[in-house]
Design a protein around this motif. Sequence first.
Motif: not given
Length: 202
Positions: A4-9, A128-134, A159-164
């Motif tokens: 499973a690989i999750d994370g923001p756009s 859980f793959i993430t990175a700064s919004a910038e 989109r982050d705010a809606r998804d979280s």
Amino acid sequence: MIIAIDGPSASGKGTLARALAARLGYRHLDTGALYRMVGLSVMRQNIDPADEEACAAIAASLDPAAFADSELRGEAVGNLASRVAALPKVRQALLAFQRAFARRAPGAVLDGRDIGTVVCPDADFKFFITASAEARAKRRFLETPGADLAAITADIMARDARDSGRSTAPLRPADDATVIDTSALRPDEALAAVLDRIAAGR
Ligand code: C5P
């Protein structure tokens, strides 16, 4: 074997999931594409994206083979996908397809927002793959000719705010997920980190 690989756009999870599946000889499912297909169908059929029953009917009768990947990309379809993805009946309608895909041999890599928490809570490995919004906005900017960095940053943050913030299957790391921040990693370095974790075993 289910990974499973999750994370923001724009966190790099899609690129990573594809490369990982190719390396291991597993099948890969981009679950965001399913929500994008629902979003695009809603747009084409002029359906109100807040009409849960109508959106769920579209999700239940989706034919993934009928969509070209190129028509699913872009922030407009992504934003609509994130709106319909907040509807519990839409999520429910897509669940069986995702679980059936995950179970088939020889193994599967699924990427999305809720794979480790809802779709496959018993996955063998969860990342859980993430990175700064910038960093994420800059990646999208470099991929999109003629794009406006400020507009992309605003879209990603909305989109982050809606998804979280949604109540059904919000974006969050599973308790047993390995979190990897790709802000300063190249794609091959992110893949190496995941392969190391898998080689270390459960
Ligand atoms: O990953 P991608 O940007 O293609 O996903 C589009 C939208 O689909 C996300 O913003 C999210 O709202 C939704 N999604 C979801 N659950 C998943 C995959 C995507 O809610 N497993």
